[in-house]
Design a protein around this motif. Structure first.
Motif, PDB file in Angstrom:
ATOM      1  N   ALA A   1      40.817  -0.452  64.659  1.00 23.18           N
ATOM      2  CA  ALA A   1      41.753   0.359  64.891  1.00 23.18           C
ATOM      3  C   ALA A   1      42.517   0.413  66.544  1.00 23.18           C
ATOM      4  CB  ALA A   1      41.036   1.674  64.761  1.00 23.18           C
ATOM      5  N   PHE A   2      41.502  -0.066  67.248  1.00 20.98           N
ATOM      6  CA  PHE A   2      42.161  -0.254  68.726  1.00 20.98           C
ATOM      7  C   PHE A   2      43.108  -1.458  68.611  1.00 20.98           C
ATOM      8  CE2 PHE A   2      42.223  -1.407  72.971  1.00 20.98           C
ATOM      9  CZ  PHE A   2      42.139  -0.268  73.773  1.00 20.98           C
ATOM     10  N   PHE A   3      42.742  -2.696  67.962  1.00 20.01           N
ATOM     11  CA  PHE A   3      43.928  -3.784  67.911  1.00 20.01           C
ATOM     12  C   PHE A   3      45.130  -3.508  67.232  1.00 20.01           C
ATOM     13  CE2 PHE A   3      40.183  -6.591  68.542  1.00 20.01           C
ATOM     14  CZ  PHE A   3      40.544  -7.248  69.837  1.00 20.01           C
ATOM     15  N   PHE A   4      44.875  -2.419  66.377  1.00 22.69           N
ATOM     16  CA  PHE A   4      46.313  -2.107  65.553  1.00 22.69           C
ATOM     17  C   PHE A   4      47.035  -1.160  66.335  1.00 22.69           C
ATOM     18  CE2 PHE A   4      48.409   0.686  61.989  1.00 22.69           C
ATOM     19  CZ  PHE A   4      48.993  -0.489  61.784  1.00 22.69           C
ATOM     20  N   GLY A   5      46.227  -0.302  67.302  1.00 22.26           N
ATOM     21  CA  GLY A   5      46.996   0.504  68.366  1.00 22.26           C
ATOM     22  C   GLY A   5      47.656  -0.213  68.990  1.00 22.26           C
ATOM     23  N   LEU A   6      47.233  -1.579  69.568  1.00 15.37           N
ATOM     24  CA  LEU A   6      47.743  -2.340  70.229  1.00 15.37           C
ATOM     25  C   LEU A   6      49.018  -2.962  69.947  1.00 15.37           C
ATOM     26  CD1 LEU A   6      44.725  -4.106  72.157  1.00 15.37           C
ATOM     27  CD2 LEU A   6      46.498  -2.473  73.351  1.00 15.37           C
ATOM     28  N   PHE A   7      49.028  -3.427  68.641  1.00 15.03           N
ATOM     29  CA  PHE A   7      50.146  -3.593  68.143  1.00 15.03           C
ATOM     30  C   PHE A   7      51.420  -2.954  67.807  1.00 15.03           C
ATOM     31  CE2 PHE A   7      52.153  -4.159  63.596  1.00 15.03           C
ATOM     32  CZ  PHE A   7      52.879  -5.318  64.067  1.00 15.03           C
ATOM     33  N   ILE A   8      50.996  -1.631  67.336  1.00 18.24           N
ATOM     34  CA  ILE A   8      52.155  -0.679  67.037  1.00 18.24           C
ATOM     35  C   ILE A   8      52.481  -0.018  68.374  1.00 18.24           C
ATOM     36  CG2 ILE A   8      52.464   1.694  66.187  1.00 18.24           C
ATOM     37  CD1 ILE A   8      52.176  -0.732  64.013  1.00 18.24           C
ATOM     38  N   GLY A   9      51.728   0.324  69.352  1.00 15.59           N
ATOM     39  CA  GLY A   9      51.903   1.141  70.791  1.00 15.59           C
ATOM     40  C   GLY A   9      52.804   0.413  71.463  1.00 15.59           C
ATOM     41  N   GLN A  10      52.931  -0.926  71.523  1.00 16.06           N
ATOM     42  CA  GLN A  10      53.835  -1.602  72.487  1.00 16.06           C
ATOM     43  C   GLN A  10      55.249  -1.341  72.205  1.00 16.06           C
ATOM     44  OE1 GLN A  10      52.395  -5.224  74.220  1.00 16.06           O
ATOM     45  NE2 GLN A  10      50.588  -5.215  72.572  1.00 16.06           N
ATOM     46  N   LEU A  11      55.541  -1.237  70.847  1.00 14.56           N
ATOM     47  CA  LEU A  11      56.988  -1.115  70.461  1.00 14.56           C
ATOM     48  C   LEU A  11      57.496   0.334  70.607  1.00 14.56           C
ATOM     49  CD1 LEU A  11      56.560  -2.736  67.147  1.00 14.56           C
ATOM     50  CD2 LEU A  11      57.725  -3.725  68.934  1.00 14.56           C
ATOM     51  N   LEU A  12      56.410   1.374  71.000  1.00 16.25           N
ATOM     52  CA  LEU A  12      56.868   2.518  71.287  1.00 16.25           C
ATOM     53  C   LEU A  12      57.341   2.862  72.765  1.00 16.25           C
ATOM     54  CD1 LEU A  12      53.790   4.593  69.380  1.00 16.25           C
ATOM     55  CD2 LEU A  12      56.294   4.125  68.503  1.00 16.25           C
ATOM     56  N   TYR A  13      56.850   1.913  73.673  1.00 14.23           N
ATOM     57  CA  TYR A  13      57.045   2.171  74.958  1.00 14.23           C
ATOM     58  C   TYR A  13      58.220   1.281  75.525  1.00 14.23           C
ATOM     59  CZ  TYR A  13      52.585   4.503  75.515  1.00 14.23           C
ATOM     60  OH  TYR A  13      51.792   5.180  75.546  1.00 14.23           O
ATOM     61  N   GLY A  14      58.540   0.179  74.756  1.00 12.75           N
ATOM     62  CA  GLY A  14      59.643  -0.661  75.244  1.00 12.75           C
ATOM     63  C   GLY A  14      61.033  -0.136  75.488  1.00 12.75           C
ATOM     64  N   THR A  15      61.675   0.691  74.671  1.00  6.49           N
ATOM     65  CA  THR A  15      62.953   1.142  74.774  1.00  6.49           C
ATOM     66  C   THR A  15      62.717   2.325  75.577  1.00  6.49           C
ATOM     67  OG1 THR A  15      63.402   0.692  72.691  1.00  6.49           O
ATOM     68  CG2 THR A  15      65.037   2.064  73.797  1.00  6.49           C
TER      69      THR A  15
ATOM     70  N   ALA B   1      44.322   3.306  72.175  1.00  3.16           N
ATOM     71  CA  ALA B   1      45.068   2.124  72.390  1.00  3.16           C
ATOM     72  C   ALA B   1      46.606   2.169  72.551  1.00  3.16           C
ATOM     73  CB  ALA B   1      44.815   1.005  71.130  1.00  3.16           C
ATOM     74  N   ILE B   2      46.927   3.283  71.967  1.00  2.00           N
ATOM     75  CA  ILE B   2      48.594   3.634  72.134  1.00  2.00           C
ATOM     76  C   ILE B   2      48.897   4.084  73.543  1.00  2.00           C
ATOM     77  CG2 ILE B   2      50.277   5.339  71.578  1.00  2.00           C
ATOM     78  CD1 ILE B   2      49.874   3.643  69.258  1.00  2.00           C
ATOM     79  N   GLY B   3      47.826   4.587  74.283  1.00  2.00           N
ATOM     80  CA  GLY B   3      47.961   5.134  75.598  1.00  2.00           C
ATOM     81  C   GLY B   3      47.798   3.703  76.234  1.00  2.00           C
ATOM     82  N   ALA B   4      46.841   3.213  76.209  1.00  2.00           N
ATOM     83  CA  ALA B   4      46.462   1.821  76.863  1.00  2.00           C
ATOM     84  C   ALA B   4      47.791   0.910  76.965  1.00  2.00           C
ATOM     85  CB  ALA B   4      45.179   0.902  76.364  1.00  2.00           C
ATOM     86  N   CYS B   5      48.515   0.885  75.891  1.00  2.00           N
ATOM     87  CA  CYS B   5      49.796  -0.193  75.829  1.00  2.00           C
ATOM     88  C   CYS B   5      50.907   0.244  76.999  1.00  2.00           C
ATOM     89  CB  CYS B   5      50.606   0.263  74.421  1.00  2.00           C
ATOM     90  SG  CYS B   5      49.494  -0.793  72.911  1.00  2.00           S
ATOM     91  N   ALA B   6      50.891   1.415  77.417  1.00  2.00           N
ATOM     92  CA  ALA B   6      51.786   1.606  78.234  1.00  2.00           C
ATOM     93  C   ALA B   6      51.528   0.854  79.813  1.00  2.00           C
ATOM     94  CB  ALA B   6      51.709   3.093  78.882  1.00  2.00           C
ATOM     95  N   GLY B   7      50.184   0.691  79.984  1.00  5.31           N
ATOM     96  CA  GLY B   7      50.043  -0.395  81.147  1.00  5.31           C
ATOM     97  C   GLY B   7      50.483  -1.717  80.815  1.00  5.31           C
ATOM     98  N   ILE B   8      50.325  -2.371  79.784  1.00  6.40           N
ATOM     99  CA  ILE B   8      50.492  -3.600  79.238  1.00  6.40           C
ATOM    100  C   ILE B   8      52.022  -3.735  79.379  1.00  6.40           C
ATOM    101  CG2 ILE B   8      50.275  -5.387  77.698  1.00  6.40           C
ATOM    102  CD1 ILE B   8      47.790  -4.199  76.351  1.00  6.40           C
TER     103      ILE B   8
END
Length: 404
Positions: free
Chosen positions: A61-75, A117-124
């Motif tokens: 679930a964490f890996f899946f969140g990393l995949f989805i979450g990064q697209l949420l922060y880009g724009t 993971a959605i939250g952690a994506c912001a840092g990446i």
């Protein structure tokens, strides 16, 4: 390293300061959240009266969140600046970490790990965008080398730290610790990290899909991003398949396997720092042009080891060489992918990150499928990743760039 100024070029001279340390901390959230709780799987399973396979779903679930979450922060980070989306991401990370610590059921833990993971994506995403804001492509490759150093230390120290915390304080304490780390990071960002998004561009959230598609259509971005992502997927193949090969086939004890895991992490750390030294003397693209053929050669060595069913050292030597060479390939590929994305640095960072985790997920699945017919599945998949990465880099270059 100079700050971005709209009227002056960015300096190419490197100066590692508190900003780089903060960026490194931001990129560390994901690996810490993955590696630190791995030793606690047995304790978590016992606490919930389930098996470790069920607990592994929290990692999936964490890996899946990393995949989805990064697209949420880009724009979002291109439209609203770097710091506001970063604060939101850290808030999500802190809240969900606390929710994980309080999780009454395994289903709750799995769900909260996705949102963590959605939250952690912001840092990446935002750390990469800030690197693009502040530094030239040459200097940014040196910064990415330092970020790899931090991400490489996590697999060495985080499991050991997690094991001790679990033994003395219980596994739930791990999530309280990362929640506190998120709060500390937010306060540090407020005090020391400036808003690096200079000129505002006309970025519309409803056009996110179009923005991501325009990034993907950039030949240079796609070439460097795919090259780096495919090459790095060999690392995920190693993480997925190494327990089967080294523990079950070669008979290493879990302790010996941990030392082996740490040795390979030291390899990628060392070469990432070597990359920083080389960048003082050579262009980033030249280092990539040299390191990719090395990666291809090592990949062939992995294929030979798999085909001949080599003994332990016959696998360890090319494996160490492959993982170490990633310390040269990945930071320079990342710098090349973001070099021409000033107006869309956040979106480009999100796309390249999501591509990497998508490729990594597919490769991990590939290891599982190949393992049905070969105990050396890890070696086969790593060899394929290395050869495909080099082919991608060579075949996708523009015809006029004969030196690239």
């Amino acid at each position: 390293m100079a700050r971005v100024n709209e009227s002056h070029p960015v300096s190419d001279k490197a100066r590692f300061d508190i900003t780089v340390v903060v960026l490194a901390l931001l990129t560390a959230f994901a690996p810490l959240s993955i590696d630190m709780y791995l030793p606690a799987f047995t304790a978590i399973a016992k606490d919930y009266a389930t098996d470790t396979h069920r607990v592994e779903l929290s990692l999936t679930a964490f890996f899946f969140g990393l995949f989805i979450g990064q697209l949420l922060y880009g724009t979002a980070t291109d439209k609203f600046g770097r710091k506001k989306p970063l604060y939101i991401g850290l808030a999500i990370y802190v809240v969900t970490s606390v929710a994980c610590a309080w999780a009454p059921t395994i289903e709750w833990l799995i769900t909260m790990r996705f949102f963590q993971a959605i939250g952690a994506c912001a840092g990446i995403v935002i750390a990469r965008a800030v690197v693009r804001d502040l530094y030239t492509p040459q200097a940014s490759a040196r910064v990415f080398s330092f970020l790899i150093l931090v991400m490489g230390v996590a697999p060495i120290l985080a499991p050991l730290f997690g094991a001790y915390v679990t033994s003395f304080l219980g596994w739930r304490a791990l999530f309280w610790i990362v929640a506190a780390l998120g709060i500390a990071c937010a306060l540090t960002i407020h005090l020391v990290l400036p808003e690096t998004r200079g000129r505002r561009y006309d970025v519309r959230m409803r056009h996110s899909g179009k923005t991501y598609w325009s990034v993907l259509k950039d030949p240079d971005f796609l070439r460097y991003s795919l090259t780096g992502g495919i090459a790095q997927s060999g690392l995920f193949a190693y993480i997925t398949g190494s327990p089967l090969l080294f523990i079950e086939v070669f008979g290493l004890s879990p302790t010996s396997y941990s030392w082996l895991f740490g040795a390979n992490a030291i390899g990628i750390i060392g070469f990432a720092q070597l990359n920083g030294w080389l960048l003082k003397r050579f262009a980033s693209r030249k280092i990539l042009n040299f390191s990719l053929p090395v990666l291809a050669t090592v990949s062939v060595g992995m294929a030979v080891a798999a085909y001949s069913q080599a003994p332990l050292w016959g696998v360890l030597i090319p494996l160490f060489a492959y993982i170490s060479t990633l310390g040269l390939v990945f930071p320079n590929a990342m710098a090349g992918a973001l070099a021409n994305q000033q107006e869309r640095a956040g979106s480009a960072s999100a796309v390249t990150g999501s591509l990497q985790f998508l490729i990594a997920g597919l490769v991990s699945m590939g290891v599982n499928y190949v393992s049905v017919v070969s105990d050396y599945a890890m070696a086969w998949v790593i060899s394929g990743a290395g050869i495909l990465a080099v082919a991608c880099y060579r075949l996708m270059r523009k015809p006029e760039l004969t030196s690239a």
